[in-house]
Design an enzyme around this catalytic site. Structure first.
Site, short mmCIF file in Angstrom:
data_model
loop_
_atom_site.label_atom_id
_atom_site.label_comp_id
_atom_site.label_asym_id
_atom_site.label_seq_id
_atom_site.Cartn_x
_atom_site.Cartn_y
_atom_site.Cartn_z
N ARG A 1 -0.05 4.17 -0.53
CA ARG A 1 -1.59 4.41 -0.53
C ARG A 1 -2.30 3.94 0.57
O ARG A 1 -3.67 4.11 0.89
CB ARG A 1 -2.15 4.57 -1.83
CG ARG A 1 -1.91 5.76 -2.67
CD ARG A 1 -2.52 5.21 -4.12
NE ARG A 1 -2.91 6.47 -4.91
CZ ARG A 1 -2.69 7.04 -5.97
NH1 ARG A 1 -1.35 6.70 -6.34
NH2 ARG A 1 -3.06 7.85 -6.59
N ARG B 1 -8.62 11.90 -20.61
CA ARG B 1 -8.25 10.69 -19.75
C ARG B 1 -9.48 9.86 -19.44
O ARG B 1 -10.48 10.30 -19.11
CB ARG B 1 -7.65 11.11 -18.75
CG ARG B 1 -6.20 11.43 -18.88
CD ARG B 1 -5.53 12.07 -17.61
NE ARG B 1 -5.70 11.29 -16.32
CZ ARG B 1 -4.77 11.20 -15.33
NH1 ARG B 1 -3.55 11.98 -15.19
NH2 ARG B 1 -4.98 10.18 -14.53
N LYS C 1 0.69 17.06 -6.70
CA LYS C 1 1.81 16.38 -6.07
C LYS C 1 2.76 15.99 -6.95
O LYS C 1 3.93 15.97 -6.81
CB LYS C 1 1.37 15.41 -4.85
CG LYS C 1 0.84 14.22 -5.32
CD LYS C 1 0.35 13.39 -4.14
CE LYS C 1 -0.35 12.29 -4.70
NZ LYS C 1 -1.29 12.00 -5.94
N ARG D 1 -12.11 8.12 -6.94
CA ARG D 1 -10.72 8.09 -6.31
C ARG D 1 -10.49 9.13 -5.12
O ARG D 1 -9.87 8.97 -4.38
CB ARG D 1 -9.69 8.92 -7.55
CG ARG D 1 -9.65 7.66 -8.93
CD ARG D 1 -9.16 8.35 -9.97
NE ARG D 1 -7.83 8.29 -10.02
CZ ARG D 1 -6.76 9.17 -10.36
NH1 ARG D 1 -7.34 10.44 -10.52
NH2 ARG D 1 -5.77 9.16 -10.26
N ARG E 1 -9.36 19.08 -16.40
CA ARG E 1 -8.12 18.61 -17.10
C ARG E 1 -8.91 17.50 -18.06
O ARG E 1 -8.21 17.01 -19.03
CB ARG E 1 -7.48 17.92 -15.96
CG ARG E 1 -6.04 17.53 -16.63
CD ARG E 1 -5.05 17.04 -15.44
NE ARG E 1 -5.38 15.75 -14.76
CZ ARG E 1 -4.77 15.18 -13.89
NH1 ARG E 1 -3.74 15.83 -13.38
NH2 ARG E 1 -5.00 14.02 -13.51
P1 AMP Z 1 -2.08 8.38 -9.80
O1 AMP Z 1 -1.42 9.15 -10.95
O2 AMP Z 1 -1.05 8.61 -8.76
O3 AMP Z 1 -3.18 9.20 -9.46
O4 AMP Z 1 -2.10 6.99 -10.16
C1 AMP Z 1 -3.02 6.48 -11.11
C2 AMP Z 1 -3.91 5.03 -10.88
O5 AMP Z 1 -2.76 4.18 -10.49
C3 AMP Z 1 -4.44 5.13 -9.31
O6 AMP Z 1 -5.71 5.68 -9.40
C4 AMP Z 1 -4.41 3.82 -8.90
O7 AMP Z 1 -5.36 2.99 -10.03
C5 AMP Z 1 -3.19 3.43 -9.57
N1 AMP Z 1 -1.98 3.46 -8.52
C6 AMP Z 1 -1.12 4.56 -8.61
N2 AMP Z 1 -0.29 4.19 -7.21
C7 AMP Z 1 -1.01 3.32 -6.56
C8 AMP Z 1 -0.54 2.75 -5.24
N3 AMP Z 1 0.34 3.18 -4.44
N4 AMP Z 1 -1.39 1.73 -4.94
C9 AMP Z 1 -2.44 1.35 -5.71
N5 AMP Z 1 -2.59 1.68 -6.99
C10 AMP Z 1 -1.81 2.74 -7.35
#
Ligand code: AMP
Length: 190
Positions: free
Chosen positions: A89, A134, A14, A145, A128
């Site tokens: 989320r 990472r 996404k 996740r 990845r």
């Molecule tokens: P992402 O790159 O979108 O997968 O985000 C990486 C991490 O950031 C997630 O696993 C969460 O720990 C945190 N995170 C990102 N967006 C949110 C959100 N909308 N609400 C809470 N935590 C978030």
């Protein structure tokens, strides 16, 4: 003016698709994950607060995330629209976003869901993680996740479907394939 949300499990692509849409519409892609990672890198207070949740694969608390998103959506470059990637989320975040947009007297145009096979996504994320090293990407965190997405975030898709805003798109295939499907779903020439 185009205001879009991208939804889909971690690793569904996404972020990539949000970037393509942002280029096409000339609007910013706003990734809460990217904003958190930048804050962790810069050692800000927000980054210090978010880091332990991110490392565990947990969601950063709504009180932290929501304020950050409001600040971003109050920036002038967002006046012409945005693609939000990775937010909302939780149901509380949906309601908070509703309030922010109501305060601005604007509305969402569309919510794009990338539908993918979770096992395929997990396999891709493991590959990845091995390539990039990472530290939020070991297998238990990856599974955590995905589980959080299924329990906390996937139900939000129904909320937007009930509002008549949802376009669900097959997220399997090449980046171009998926971009073409999204363009078709948004009713614009691909
Ligand atoms: P992402 O790159 O979108 O997968 O985000 C990486 C991490 O950031 C997630 O696993 C969460 O720990 C945190 N995170 C990102 N967006 C949110 C959100 N909308 N609400 C809470 N935590 C978030």
């Amino acid at each position: 003016v185009t205001r879009l949300l991208m939804m889909g499990p971690p690793g569904s692509g996404k972020g990539t698709q949000a970037g393509i849409l942002a280029d096409r519409f000339g609007i910013p892609a706003i990734s809460t994950g990217d904003i958190f990672r930048a804050n962790v890198r810069d050692g800000t207070r927000l980054g210090k607060e978010a880091e332990r949740y991110m490392k565990a694969g947990d969601y950063v608390p709504d009180e932290v995330t929501n304020g950050m998103v409001r600040d971003r959506l109050d920036q002038p470059d967002v006046a012409d629209g945005f693609v939000l990637d990775g937010y909302p989320r939780t149901l509380a975040q949906v309601e908070y976003l509703d309030d922010v947009l109501a305060d601005q007297q604007v509305k969402l145009d569309r919510v794009v869901e990338l539908a993918v096979d979770v096992e395929e996504v997990v396999a891709r994320l493991l590959a990845r993680a091995a390539a990039e090293g990472r530290d939020d990407d070991d297998e238990s965190v990856i599974r955590r996740r995905q589980h959080l997405y299924a329990s906390e975030t996937k139900p939000l898709i129904r909320v937007y479907a009930d509002r008549g805003l949802l376009s669900s798109v097959n997220g399997q295939g090449t980046v171009d394939d998926v971009a073409g499907r999204i363009a078709a779903a948004l009713g614009a020439p691909g």
